[in-house]
Design a protein around this motif. Structure first.
Motif, short mmCIF file in Angstrom:
data_model
loop_
_atom_site.label_atom_id
_atom_site.label_comp_id
_atom_site.label_asym_id
_atom_site.label_seq_id
_atom_site.Cartn_x
_atom_site.Cartn_y
_atom_site.Cartn_z
N ARG A 1 5.33 -4.98 8.72
CA ARG A 1 4.05 -5.10 9.44
C ARG A 1 2.88 -4.53 8.65
NH1 ARG A 1 4.36 -3.11 15.55
NH2 ARG A 1 2.26 -3.99 15.45
N LYS A 2 3.10 -3.41 7.96
CA LYS A 2 1.97 -2.69 7.37
C LYS A 2 2.00 -2.61 5.85
CE LYS A 2 1.63 0.28 11.47
NZ LYS A 2 1.62 1.68 11.98
N GLY A 3 3.07 -3.07 5.22
CA GLY A 3 3.20 -2.96 3.77
C GLY A 3 2.30 -3.94 3.04
N PRO A 4 2.25 -3.84 1.71
CA PRO A 4 1.38 -4.70 0.92
C PRO A 4 1.79 -6.17 1.01
CG PRO A 4 2.91 -3.50 -0.49
CD PRO A 4 3.04 -2.91 0.88
N ALA A 5 0.84 -7.04 0.78
CA ALA A 5 1.11 -8.48 0.78
C ALA A 5 1.98 -8.83 -0.43
CB ALA A 5 -0.19 -9.26 0.76
N GLY B 1 8.45 -5.82 -1.37
CA GLY B 1 9.41 -4.99 -0.66
C GLY B 1 10.77 -5.66 -0.58
N ALA B 2 11.80 -4.86 -0.36
CA ALA B 2 13.15 -5.39 -0.26
C ALA B 2 13.99 -4.50 0.63
CB ALA B 2 13.80 -5.51 -1.64
N GLU C 1 1.60 -2.88 -6.19
CA GLU C 1 1.31 -1.50 -5.80
C GLU C 1 1.75 -1.27 -4.35
OE1 GLU C 1 -2.41 1.69 -5.64
OE2 GLU C 1 -2.69 -0.33 -6.45
N GLY C 2 2.47 -0.18 -4.14
CA GLY C 2 2.97 0.14 -2.80
C GLY C 2 4.29 -0.51 -2.45
N ALA C 3 4.92 -1.22 -3.40
CA ALA C 3 6.21 -1.86 -3.14
C ALA C 3 7.29 -0.81 -2.91
CB ALA C 3 6.59 -2.76 -4.31
#
Length: 432
Positions: free
Chosen positions: A44-48, A115-116, A139-141
């Motif tokens: 929901r809130k992580g990087p695109a 993300g994973a 960035e932010g992954a």
């Protein structure tokens, strides 16, 4: 119904701020639920960018993770597209993949990931995990993953978990890593009692069910070596019987094929006592017999033998027809011969450690016994041992010595768990 997170589970969610975050330890300890909660927040809130979820297989990933997510948020916000290999959550597309062999590396090559999520990490090929770590250039992954423990020299333990910058350990203490080779990884270790929502009777049942190696791993959450006898819970006085109940279903005939090595077949049935019984076995040891048999001869001997098996609980009836004949994967020609002779067969599930765990759980729970006529099987069960040299290299497997009966038993029992599990569910709790 999903219970609210408490204790270590809740704390781990707040601490999962590293590039890599791994929940590991005991079965049913709430580690998977905690990781799912964190993953949903990240989606929901992580990087695109691209997201991916990977499990041992897509099927186990769906059962262990995707289905619980759909149950939590509802079908309107979560949809699994099996044919497309996609899972949509909160309007974001997530790729879905299995990690069943080294070729799975190709599934993440070329991807740039935000993300994973990984399920059953200890069962992944090491190359896949290494490759996945190179994909987080956004960035932010972040990565979030879960697993049950394996051996202490397993690549995940020695190369990753031991180098964690932060460790919420089995006792609930927060430990900061030391040394120059730390990585941006937060590790959360769980024991069975970390889940306060489990009924006491269920916990007691699990603690009784597992013994030895599997108790240490699946109850205490420890990464311990596999030492000595594999079926160390097996007791002749308890598990070897002279009397059998009426068999309500002839579940399977497990076959470990051999030409120069022994050929061993084990017949498994479900009794009126709602327990599994290894009723009879048939073995041909070409070294002892001083005669090798061809597949056509094995097929005839096997079919003739089935006609002579006494039916327990009856007045002198003979002859059984197993619902499934299960043959080890290497014996393709023998399966063709059986088919031509009117005895169709299926390929055995040869996940060795999973099969050993299933059989061990049944022995420990008192839900599997062996008829005294199966002399060679009983002898080999007691001598079935872990390969110490392989364990030192991080590979856990049985010694390839006197393993033909145990392999046939494993095929007969583990491959058919979907058949007998509901009948034994009242006393058996197998981890995913």
């Amino acid at each position: 119904m999903i219970q609210p997170l408490t204790g270590k589970a809740s704390r781990s969610v707040e601490l999962a701020t590293a590039r890599f975050n791994v929940w590991e330890g005991a079965v049913r300890s709430s580690k998977t639920v905690a990781s799912i909660i964190k993953w949903m927040r990240f989606v929901r809130k992580g990087p695109a960018g691209n997201l991916i979820m990977i499990g041992k297989t897509e099927r186990t990933l769906k059962r262990n993770v995707i289905d619980p997510i759909i149950a939590m948020v509802g079908a309107s916000r979560a949809k699994y597209l099996a044919g497309a290999g996609e899972f949509w959550l909160y309007g974001r597309r997530i790729y879905v993949a299995g990690a069943n062999d080294a070729r799975s590396v190709e599934k993440v090559q070329g991807l740039t990931l935000a993300g994973a999520y990984g399920d059953e990490l200890a069962n992944w090929p090491e190359e896949l995990f290494d490759m996945l770590g190179t994909r987080f250039s956004i960035e932010g992954a972040q990565f979030f993953g879960t697993c049950n423990p394996a051996g202490p020299v397993h690549w995940l333990k020695s190369k990753w978990l031991n180098r964690a910058a932060v460790w919420l350990n089995h006792d609930g203490a927060l430990v900061e890593g030391t040394g120059e080779d730390l990585i941006d990884l937060h590790r959360f270790s769980f024991v069975l009692e970390d889940n306060p929502h489990l009924p006491r009777a269920f916990v007691d049942s699990l603690r009784q069910q597992y013994q030895g190696l599997f108790f240490k791993r699946y109850i205490l959450g420890l990464w311990v070596p596999a030492e000595g006898a594999i079926f160390d819970m097996f007791d002749e006085d308890t598990h070897v019987v002279s009397d059998l109940p009426l068999i309500t279903r002839w579940i399977s005939l497990g076959v470990d094929h051999g030409t120069r090595n022994p050929f061993h077949a084990v017949l498994c049935g479900l009794g009126t006592d709602r327990r599994l019984h290894l009723v009879r076995d048939w073995r041909w040891d070409s070294a002892r017999k001083r005669q090798q048999l061809a597949d056509v001869q094995y097929s005839k001997h096997l079919r003739d033998w089935l006609k002579t098996v006494p039916v327990p609980g009856t007045d002198g009836l003979y002859g059984v027809k197993p619902e499934r004949t299960i043959v080890d994967p290497s014996a393709k020609a023998f399966r063709v011969q059986l088919h031509n002779d009117g005895l169709p067969s299926i390929v055995a599930d040869n996940a060795v450690e999973d099969g050993i765990r299933t059989v061990s759980s049944l022995f420990s729970a008192g839900l599997l016994d062996v008829h005294e006529s199966c002399a060679e099987l009983i002898r080999e069960i007691q001598g079935y041992s872990w390969d110490d040299e392989a364990a030192e290299k991080g590979v856990e497997k049985p010694l390839k010595v006197a393993d033909h009966g145990p392999d046939a038993m494993r095929y007969a029992v583990h491959t058919t768990r979907g058949v007998w599990r509901s009948a034994l569910r009242h006393r058996l709790h197998l981890p995913d």
